[in-house]
Design a protein around this motif. Structure first.
Motif, PDB file in Angstrom:
ATOM      1  N   TYR A   1       0.810  -1.215   0.000  1.00  0.00           N
ATOM      2  CA  TYR A   1       0.000   0.000   0.000  1.00  0.00           C
ATOM      3  C   TYR A   1       0.846   1.269   0.000  1.00  0.00           C
ATOM      4  O   TYR A   1       0.310   2.376   0.075  1.00  0.00           O
ATOM      5  CB  TYR A   1      -0.913   0.021   1.234  1.00  0.00           C
ATOM      6  N   GLU A   2       2.155   1.130  -0.086  1.00  0.00           N
ATOM      7  CA  GLU A   2       3.022   2.304   0.017  1.00  0.00           C
ATOM      8  C   GLU A   2       2.782   3.297  -1.123  1.00  0.00           C
ATOM      9  O   GLU A   2       2.779   4.516  -0.901  1.00  0.00           O
ATOM     10  CB  GLU A   2       4.493   1.886   0.028  1.00  0.00           C
ATOM     11  N   LEU A   3       2.563   2.807  -2.339  1.00  0.00           N
ATOM     12  CA  LEU A   3       2.334   3.704  -3.463  1.00  0.00           C
ATOM     13  C   LEU A   3       1.010   4.458  -3.310  1.00  0.00           C
ATOM     14  O   LEU A   3       0.916   5.646  -3.633  1.00  0.00           O
ATOM     15  CB  LEU A   3       2.343   2.927  -4.783  1.00  0.00           C
TER      16      LEU A   3
ATOM     17  N   LEU B   1       1.527   7.169  -0.904  1.00  0.00           N
ATOM     18  CA  LEU B   1       2.219   8.287  -1.540  1.00  0.00           C
ATOM     19  C   LEU B   1       1.248   9.133  -2.362  1.00  0.00           C
ATOM     20  O   LEU B   1       1.393  10.362  -2.445  1.00  0.00           O
ATOM     21  CB  LEU B   1       3.358   7.775  -2.427  1.00  0.00           C
ATOM     22  N   ALA B   2       0.253   8.490  -2.959  1.00  0.00           N
ATOM     23  CA  ALA B   2      -0.758   9.229  -3.715  1.00  0.00           C
ATOM     24  C   ALA B   2      -1.569  10.134  -2.789  1.00  0.00           C
ATOM     25  O   ALA B   2      -1.898  11.275  -3.152  1.00  0.00           O
ATOM     26  CB  ALA B   2      -1.684   8.255  -4.445  1.00  0.00           C
TER      27      ALA B   2
ATOM     28  N   LEU C   1      -1.741  14.388  -2.479  1.00  0.00           N
ATOM     29  CA  LEU C   1      -2.933  15.198  -2.225  1.00  0.00           C
ATOM     30  C   LEU C   1      -2.687  16.172  -1.070  1.00  0.00           C
ATOM     31  O   LEU C   1      -3.003  17.367  -1.158  1.00  0.00           O
ATOM     32  CB  LEU C   1      -4.123  14.290  -1.906  1.00  0.00           C
ATOM     33  N   ALA C   2      -2.114  15.665   0.020  1.00  0.00           N
ATOM     34  CA  ALA C   2      -1.884  16.487   1.206  1.00  0.00           C
ATOM     35  C   ALA C   2      -0.899  17.615   0.952  1.00  0.00           C
ATOM     36  O   ALA C   2      -0.953  18.660   1.616  1.00  0.00           O
ATOM     37  CB  ALA C   2      -1.369  15.602   2.351  1.00  0.00           C
ATOM     38  N   ALA C   3       0.006  17.442  -0.001  1.00  0.00           N
ATOM     39  CA  ALA C   3       1.039  18.443  -0.278  1.00  0.00           C
ATOM     40  C   ALA C   3       0.587  19.508  -1.276  1.00  0.00           C
ATOM     41  O   ALA C   3       1.323  20.467  -1.527  1.00  0.00           O
ATOM     42  CB  ALA C   3       2.303  17.754  -0.810  1.00  0.00           C
TER      43      ALA C   3
ATOM     44  N   SER D   1      -1.654   8.689 -13.233  1.00  0.00           N
ATOM     45  CA  SER D   1      -3.096   8.626 -13.007  1.00  0.00           C
ATOM     46  C   SER D   1      -3.438   8.155 -11.602  1.00  0.00           C
ATOM     47  O   SER D   1      -4.461   8.549 -11.040  1.00  0.00           O
ATOM     48  CB  SER D   1      -3.756   7.713 -14.038  1.00  0.00           C
ATOM     49  N   LEU D   2      -2.598   7.310 -11.009  1.00  0.00           N
ATOM     50  CA  LEU D   2      -2.842   6.859  -9.636  1.00  0.00           C
ATOM     51  C   LEU D   2      -2.841   8.031  -8.665  1.00  0.00           C
ATOM     52  O   LEU D   2      -3.622   8.069  -7.716  1.00  0.00           O
ATOM     53  CB  LEU D   2      -1.768   5.853  -9.212  1.00  0.00           C
ATOM     54  N   PHE D   3      -1.987   9.005  -8.927  1.00  0.00           N
ATOM     55  CA  PHE D   3      -1.873  10.152  -8.030  1.00  0.00           C
ATOM     56  C   PHE D   3      -3.034  11.128  -8.204  1.00  0.00           C
ATOM     57  O   PHE D   3      -3.257  11.986  -7.349  1.00  0.00           O
ATOM     58  CB  PHE D   3      -0.538  10.861  -8.258  1.00  0.00           C
ATOM     59  N   LEU D   4      -3.784  10.998  -9.294  1.00  0.00           N
ATOM     60  CA  LEU D   4      -4.964  11.840  -9.494  1.00  0.00           C
ATOM     61  C   LEU D   4      -6.201  11.296  -8.791  1.00  0.00           C
ATOM     62  O   LEU D   4      -7.124  12.050  -8.497  1.00  0.00           O
ATOM     63  CB  LEU D   4      -5.267  11.982 -10.992  1.00  0.00           C
ATOM     64  N   VAL D   5      -6.223   9.991  -8.516  1.00  0.00           N
ATOM     65  CA  VAL D   5      -7.434   9.375  -7.954  1.00  0.00           C
ATOM     66  C   VAL D   5      -7.826   9.985  -6.610  1.00  0.00           C
ATOM     67  O   VAL D   5      -8.972  10.439  -6.439  1.00  0.00           O
ATOM     68  CB  VAL D   5      -7.272   7.850  -7.856  1.00  0.00           C
ATOM     69  N   PRO D   6      -6.940  10.037  -5.599  1.00  0.00           N
ATOM     70  CA  PRO D   6      -7.340  10.656  -4.329  1.00  0.00           C
ATOM     71  C   PRO D   6      -7.656  12.138  -4.470  1.00  0.00           C
ATOM     72  O   PRO D   6      -8.529  12.658  -3.770  1.00  0.00           O
ATOM     73  CB  PRO D   6      -6.133  10.432  -3.406  1.00  0.00           C
ATOM     74  N   VAL D   7      -6.973  12.838  -5.380  1.00  0.00           N
ATOM     75  CA  VAL D   7      -7.244  14.260  -5.594  1.00  0.00           C
ATOM     76  C   VAL D   7      -8.653  14.453  -6.135  1.00  0.00           C
ATOM     77  O   VAL D   7      -9.394  15.341  -5.701  1.00  0.00           O
ATOM     78  CB  VAL D   7      -6.218  14.877  -6.576  1.00  0.00           C
TER      79      VAL D   7
END
Length: 330
Positions: free
Chosen positions: A100-102, A105-106, A110-112, A297-303
């Motif tokens: 679940y580390e990646l 990071l996603a 979002l938090a940053a 795209s993975l980093f866009l999902v939580p955003v």
């Protein structure tokens, strides 16, 4: 009647993003490398122009005049760029080295991120908050985020993102974001009024660039079959974590407002600007930080989850505050 109906219709921008994801799934690879018009080059030019317009709309004089309300400004930026990341950072030791580390990071990405611009200002205005301070903080947050978002991410991206080179990202940030914003600020004196008159068209252009980034990110991911490694349960958990993060910061900010004895108007501004995260900046940062990688795209999902929920919930809160009659505090 039409105005009432519009309140219950889905946000057009969110629907456009969903449409781009569907298009990327059905027809991936539009504007791929080697095409007559390469989408990646169009996006790079679009990002630079987007931030030029962003700087063009900023009034250096207004920013200077609002600096006196420093406690409010400091609190919003501390919540945005320090409290958010530190909350998520606290869970890193638990997930380091796990599958679940990646995803962690996603969420950290979002938090940053900086706060939103347009929706923060609109909601503060509806609720009867301090509008000039909302404009200042929503605007300056994006500028600060140009530096702090990649700085936070650099702590982990060298280990996580395949092909990531932070020095190259810094150069891209300077060329695509920092220089255009600076030029926009310089040109505000001559073209600022034109930008204000055409803000609706500029907003449409901004959203078009974001939609192109979303399509390309998800197109690359579908082509490389990156989503096959994320179970449905993990996506549900991700959504729950993101919404929990929103409420943790939102309710915590209410308590900070009381401790600092802000008046009603300032409290609304801190609450709305401090608890929001920008899908626009998130999409742009993904386009810069993860260009040439398959993880974008993975980093866009939580955003996207956070953005959609914050619009829904804060719009309800803003309408509630607008109906209140001269309350003393939040």
């Amino acid at each position: 009647m039409i105005e009432k109906l519009k309140r219950y219709l889905p946000d057009g921008f969110i629907m456009g993003i969903i449409g781009m994801i569907v298009l990327a799934r059905i027809v991936p690879g539009i504007g791929h490398e080697g095409s007559i018009i390469e989408l990646s080059k169009v996006i790079k030019a679009g990002i630079a122009l987007l931030f030029f317009f962003y700087g063009l709309k900023l009034s250096p004089e207004n920013l200077k005049n609002d600096l006196s309300n420093w406690r409010l400004h400091a609190l919003i930026q501390v919540i945005t760029f320090l409290v958010f990341p530190l909350i998520i950072l606290a869970f890193y030791p638990l997930l380091k080295g796990s599958s679940y580390e990646l995803l962690w990071l996603a969420v950290f990405f979002l938090a940053a991120l900086p706060s939103t611009v347009s929706s923060s200002v609109v909601m503060v205005n509806i609720a009867g908050g301090n509008l000039p301070s909302a404009i200042f903080n929503a605007s300056i947050s994006g500028v600060i985020g140009i530096i702090l978002t990649p700085a936070w991410m650099s702590l982990f991206l060298d280990q996580q993102a395949t092909g990531f080179e932070f020095s190259g990202v810094i150069i891209d940030l300077v060329i695509q974001i920092l220089i255009p914003v600076t030029l926009g600020l310089i040109m505000h004196r001559w073209w600022g009024k034109w930008a204000q008159r055409n803000k609706a068209r500029i907003s449409l252009f901004d959203k078009s660039v974001i939609l192109a980034i979303v399509y390309r990110s998800f197109s690359d991911s579908f082509t490389n079959d990156i989503f096959s490694s994320i179970p449905n349960l993990s996506l549900l958990v991700l959504g729950a974590v993101v919404i929990s993060l929103f409420f943790l910061v939102f309710e915590g900010t209410k308590q900070l407002n009381k401790l600092l004895h802000f008046n009603r108007e300032d409290s609304i501004t801190v609450l709305f600007c401090g608890s929001k995260k920008s899908l626009v900046h998130g999409s742009v940062m993904v386009g810069v930080l993860f260009a040439g990688t398959t993880e974008g795209s993975l980093f866009l999902v939580p955003v996207m989850i956070y953005h959609a929920f914050q619009l829904f919930y804060i719009s309800l809160v803003a309408r509630k505050y607008s109906r209140e009659i001269a309350p003393s505090t939040l």
